[in-house]
Scaffold this motif. Structure first.
Motif, PDB file in Angstrom:
ATOM      1  N   GLN A   1       1.158   1.318   9.777  1.00 51.74           N
ATOM      2  CA  GLN A   1       2.293   1.364   9.482  1.00 51.74           C
ATOM      3  C   GLN A   1       2.454   1.569   8.053  1.00 51.74           C
ATOM      4  N   ALA A   2       1.457   1.497   7.192  1.00 50.87           N
ATOM      5  CA  ALA A   2       1.636   1.965   5.845  1.00 50.87           C
ATOM      6  C   ALA A   2       1.537   3.395   5.764  1.00 50.87           C
ATOM      7  N   ALA A   3       0.872   3.927   6.585  1.00 51.97           N
ATOM      8  CA  ALA A   3       0.530   5.626   6.612  1.00 51.97           C
ATOM      9  C   ALA A   3       2.129   6.120   7.038  1.00 51.97           C
ATOM     10  N   ILE A   4       2.600   5.499   7.917  1.00 44.32           N
ATOM     11  CA  ILE A   4       3.957   6.166   8.356  1.00 44.32           C
ATOM     12  C   ILE A   4       5.043   5.847   7.202  1.00 44.32           C
ATOM     13  N   LEU A   5       4.880   4.694   6.468  1.00 45.37           N
ATOM     14  CA  LEU A   5       5.673   4.281   5.314  1.00 45.37           C
ATOM     15  C   LEU A   5       5.526   5.102   4.088  1.00 45.37           C
ATOM     16  N   ALA A   6       4.066   5.373   3.994  1.00 47.72           N
ATOM     17  CA  ALA A   6       3.843   6.335   2.726  1.00 47.72           C
ATOM     18  C   ALA A   6       4.364   7.743   2.840  1.00 47.72           C
ATOM     19  N   ARG A   7       4.496   8.225   4.285  1.00 47.92           N
ATOM     20  CA  ARG A   7       4.854   9.301   4.291  1.00 47.92           C
ATOM     21  C   ARG A   7       6.469   9.539   4.132  1.00 47.92           C
ATOM     22  N   VAL A   8       7.280   8.616   4.355  1.00 44.66           N
ATOM     23  CA  VAL A   8       8.688   8.523   4.425  1.00 44.66           C
ATOM     24  C   VAL A   8       8.919   8.177   2.930  1.00 44.66           C
ATOM     25  N   THR A   9       8.150   7.531   2.174  1.00 44.35           N
ATOM     26  CA  THR A   9       8.561   7.026   0.763  1.00 44.35           C
ATOM     27  C   THR A   9       8.236   8.453   0.093  1.00 44.35           C
ATOM     28  N   ARG A  10       7.323   9.125   0.242  1.00 46.42           N
ATOM     29  CA  ARG A  10       7.014  10.666  -0.366  1.00 46.42           C
ATOM     30  C   ARG A  10       8.210  11.533  -0.135  1.00 46.42           C
ATOM     31  N   ALA A  11       8.754  11.438   1.001  1.00 50.25           N
ATOM     32  CA  ALA A  11       9.809  12.193   1.263  1.00 50.25           C
ATOM     33  C   ALA A  11      11.102  12.132   0.694  1.00 50.25           C
ATOM     34  N   ALA A  12      11.280  10.701   0.844  1.00 47.92           N
ATOM     35  CA  ALA A  12      12.451  10.201  -0.176  1.00 47.92           C
ATOM     36  C   ALA A  12      12.425  10.400  -1.387  1.00 47.92           C
ATOM     37  N   VAL A  13      11.355  10.095  -2.000  1.00 48.63           N
ATOM     38  CA  VAL A  13      11.387  10.172  -3.564  1.00 48.63           C
ATOM     39  C   VAL A  13      11.528  11.721  -3.952  1.00 48.63           C
ATOM     40  N   ILE A  14      10.533  12.560  -3.113  1.00 49.42           N
ATOM     41  CA  ILE A  14      10.775  14.091  -3.634  1.00 49.42           C
ATOM     42  C   ILE A  14      12.039  14.451  -3.418  1.00 49.42           C
ATOM     43  N   GLU A  15      12.926  13.989  -2.468  1.00 48.34           N
ATOM     44  CA  GLU A  15      14.260  14.320  -2.282  1.00 48.34           C
ATOM     45  C   GLU A  15      15.058  13.976  -3.539  1.00 48.34           C
ATOM     46  N   THR A  16      14.905  12.760  -3.993  1.00 52.42           N
ATOM     47  CA  THR A  16      15.854  12.021  -4.926  1.00 52.42           C
ATOM     48  C   THR A  16      15.394  12.929  -6.361  1.00 52.42           C
TER      49      THR A  16
ATOM     50  N   GLY B   1      -3.066  13.877   4.040  1.00 52.15           N
ATOM     51  CA  GLY B   1      -4.004  14.147   4.980  1.00 52.15           C
ATOM     52  C   GLY B   1      -4.565  12.646   5.723  1.00 52.15           C
ATOM     53  N   ALA B   2      -4.734  11.706   4.738  1.00 51.99           N
ATOM     54  CA  ALA B   2      -5.339  10.308   5.206  1.00 51.99           C
ATOM     55  C   ALA B   2      -4.023   9.776   5.885  1.00 51.99           C
ATOM     56  N   ALA B   3      -2.784   9.912   5.457  1.00 51.33           N
ATOM     57  CA  ALA B   3      -1.768   9.411   6.331  1.00 51.33           C
ATOM     58  C   ALA B   3      -1.674  10.026   7.409  1.00 51.33           C
TER      59      ALA B   3
ATOM     60  N   ILE C   1       0.873  -1.114   0.025  1.00 49.29           N
ATOM     61  CA  ILE C   1       0.158  -0.082  -0.122  1.00 49.29           C
ATOM     62  C   ILE C   1       0.765   1.263   0.012  1.00 49.29           C
ATOM     63  N   ALA C   2       1.826   1.129   0.859  1.00 46.33           N
ATOM     64  CA  ALA C   2       2.617   2.460   1.137  1.00 46.33           C
ATOM     65  C   ALA C   2       3.566   3.196   0.014  1.00 46.33           C
ATOM     66  N   ILE C   3       4.192   1.985  -0.670  1.00 52.06           N
ATOM     67  CA  ILE C   3       5.300   2.431  -1.973  1.00 52.06           C
ATOM     68  C   ILE C   3       4.552   3.063  -2.793  1.00 52.06           C
ATOM     69  N   PRO C   4       3.355   2.517  -3.321  1.00 56.59           N
ATOM     70  CA  PRO C   4       2.676   3.209  -4.501  1.00 56.59           C
ATOM     71  C   PRO C   4       2.032   4.479  -4.238  1.00 56.59           C
ATOM     72  N   VAL C   5       1.518   4.463  -3.267  1.00 61.70           N
ATOM     73  CA  VAL C   5       0.828   5.788  -2.498  1.00 61.70           C
ATOM     74  C   VAL C   5       1.724   6.916  -2.341  1.00 61.70           C
ATOM     75  N   GLY C   6       2.998   6.428  -1.884  1.00 61.07           N
ATOM     76  CA  GLY C   6       4.055   7.414  -1.314  1.00 61.07           C
ATOM     77  C   GLY C   6       4.603   8.025  -2.718  1.00 61.07           C
ATOM     78  N   VAL C   7       5.006   7.078  -3.865  1.00 56.68           N
ATOM     79  CA  VAL C   7       5.359   7.501  -5.203  1.00 56.68           C
ATOM     80  C   VAL C   7       4.426   8.577  -5.898  1.00 56.68           C
TER      81      VAL C   7
END
Lengths: 316, 274
Positions: free
Chosen positions: A192-207, A134-136, A112-118
């Protein structure tokens, strides 16, 4: 890489030993004599002494610790005081529920988290990004045991699709067992997915801001190709590290969530053992759970070092 | 301070947290009914004008219990954070000031502590030492120690490398004085943000412990215990299993938003990762 591996392996071994020592010492300090608890208040002193001798409780603490550790190394975790069966056997039975539950929760959460975050990172600043994040934000705040109760309300009571509690075992085939694990796994996975999605989003934005992504675009790759082939793989290291760290939360979560769904897993075993002062079981389970957290983090560190040589520096 | 008004996180989080604290304080002097007042005739009543959120299995007013629950939840979490910061911050500051072997030892000890799933160990400690609010505070507080030690040490080491510390050393100041006068004020923002996050985690941990019967003991109402009671009657009174969870989520959400907002406000250089 070999030097790095050896250094980490040494740290791993000493951490495991230290963890076992901590568990042993803490359980020595806490009140409660297993022999007295097993026999009840009316026990005669000589019966008590005989039982203490039988359980090996009259030996000095250091000897009991060494016996325990060398037993574990041979696969002998001792005999449960209350069930009178080898602890290894209890752990094996209960793991048949808890291990698939934890794995299912990790798989669900990651899927759930990786596709949502990306997705959110690729459309950052958009309404859909804001809605997902917001949902996360709310998802992070929901305790998993309450989510479990809500899922029971929705999918077991309101819509009678899935069982509200219990576990039929794997004897009747894969589906009846899996059916019983869907709601508990979701209860564990979604926060857990909510936390992971937020981190994935931040990491992808950075790269996405890195030069190599711009280069990839400049050489004619589409936005999607630059995202998935260059930005996402480079963003995965913090994500993988977090999945490793979440493993510990997941184990603690199963302890409570197994209670919500009355599932006979390791978490329920911990509770029963504590309630009955079956200290050898408590001691074994805590050291096993801590050991698995240490091992998972060790594996994650190695995986990160294998993907990215920069991680092999000491102190990295 | 104009930035503060622009930060919706800070505003929303601050408002929610203030509301929670207010509710907890009001519940000390006033609740619609006594939170422990039993009224068997009106048990499991659905929401009405007399009982806005209904009544539980003993006919106790759900709203009054929720309000009183805020009291125990916030106080357990607050003390757990104070215990964790009170012990963890000095340890971390010491490790950063000394460096070398003491620093390594402290960091190894923190790594070790993180290997134990916090809630599981809190369950073990409260169950063996005896269930109750005090032991819950201590059990949760113990797991805040390494968190504060690690974050203090990391942030303090950054400060120790700066020129004004060198100046203070050259002026002959002792390490302890430098830590108290120069290092801690410079990392207060980081610690405040962390304290907010740990406060939220402590609320969840406390709710989890009281859900399994190890936290705050009846008759003092607690959100976790209310959820457990509600689950027994979930077929007859499903709403009772919703309200306490909403209260926990609301409180945690408020603190998380406040933490995010504070982080943006106090330290714009630190990217928001969580």
């Amino acid at each position: 890489m070999t030097g790095y591996f050896l250094r980490r392996a040494l740290v791993l071994l000493s951490t495991l030993l230290a963890a076992s020592l901590v568990v042993f010492v803490v359980l020595q300090v806490l009140p409660g004599d297993p022999a007295a608890l097993m026999l009840g208040t009316g026990a005669r002193p000589d019966t008590l002494a005989a039982l203490r001798h039988h359980l090996g409780l009259d030996a000095p603490a250091w000897l009991r610790y060494l016996r325990w550790i060398f037993g574990i190394l041979r696969g002998d975790f001792g005999i449960s005081y209350t069930y009178n069966v080898p602890v290894a056997e209890l752990v094996r039975q209960r793991s048949a529920l808890s291990v698939p539950l934890a794995l299912l929760a990790i798989v669900l959460s990651t899927a759930i988290a990786i596709p949502v975050g990306v997705f959110a990172a690729a459309r950052r600043g958009s309404v859909r990004d804001a809605a997902l994040m917001g949902a996360a934000q709310v998802g992070v705040a929901i305790p998993n045991f309450w989510l479990g109760i809500l899922l029971i309300l929705l999918f077991a009571i309101h819509l009678p699709w899935l069982p509200a509690s219990g576990f039929p075992g794997w004897g009747e085939g894969l589906w009846p067992g899996l059916r019983a694990l869907i709601l508990p796994a979701l209860a564990l996975a979604l926060p857990q997915a909510a936390i992971l999605a937020r981190v994935t989003r931040a990491a992808v934005i950075e790269t996405l801001g890195e030069d190599f992504v711009r280069t990839a675009r400049a050489k004619g790759l589409t936005r999607g190709a630059a995202l998935w082939r260059h930005a996402v793989p480079n963003a995965l290291i913090p994500v993988v590290t977090l999945i490793g760290l979440q493993f510990s939360f997941l184990l603690a979560g199963t302890v409570i969530v197994e209670n919500v769904f009355t599932l006979p897993g390791l978490g329920r075993l911990v509770f029963q053992a504590i309630a009955q002062r079956d200290l050898i079981v408590v001691q074994d389970l805590v050291v096993l759970l801590a050991g698995s957290v240490i091992l998972v983090n060790f594996t994650v560190d190695l995986a990160a070092a294998a993907i990215d040589p920069r991680q092999r520096r000491p102190g990295a | 301070m104009r930035g503060a008004w622009r930060s919706r996180n800070l505003l929303a989080g601050g408002a929610i947290t203030a509301l929670m604290v207010l509710i907890a304080l009001v519940s000390l002097v006033w609740t619609p009914y006594g939170p422990t007042q039993i009224d068997i005739v009106h048990r499991l009543a659905t929401p009405s004008a007399a009982h806005p959120l209904g009544t539980d299995l003993f006919g106790r007013d759900e709203l009054s219990m929720l309000m009183a629950g805020a009291q125990s939840s916030l106080s357990v979490a607050l003390i757990a954070v104070i215990v964790g910061a009170g012990i963890g911050v000095p340890i971390g500051a010491f490790a950063a000031a000394r460096g070398g072997v003491p620093d390594d030892l402290v960091m190894r000890a923190c790594d070790l502590a993180f290997a134990f799933p916090a809630l599981l160990t809190a369950v073990m400690i409260t169950a063996l030492a005896g269930p109750g609010a005090i032991n819950a505070m201590l059990a949760i507080g113990i797991f805040n120690i390494p968190v504060f030690a690690r974050i203090t040490r990391g942030a303090a080491r950054g400060v120790w490398g700066r020129e004004f510390i060198l100046a203070a050393r050259a002026a002959g100041r002792h390490d302890t004085a430098i830590t108290v006068l120069h290092v801690l004020p410079n990392i207060a923002a980081v610690l405040l943000v962390q304290a907010t996050i740990q406060f939220a985690l402590a609320i969840v941990a406390d709710a989890g412990l009281s859900y399994v019967g190890l936290g705050t003991q009846p008759p003092q109402p607690s959100w976790g215990r209310m959820l457990n009671d509600a689950q027994t009657f979930i077929w007859r009174a499903p709403l009772l299993a919703v309200f306490p969870g909403l209260a926990i989520t609301f409180a945690v959400l408020g603190l998380n938003l406040l933490g995010d907002g504070l982080q943006d406000l106090l330290d714009p250089r630190v990217r928001r990762a969580r």
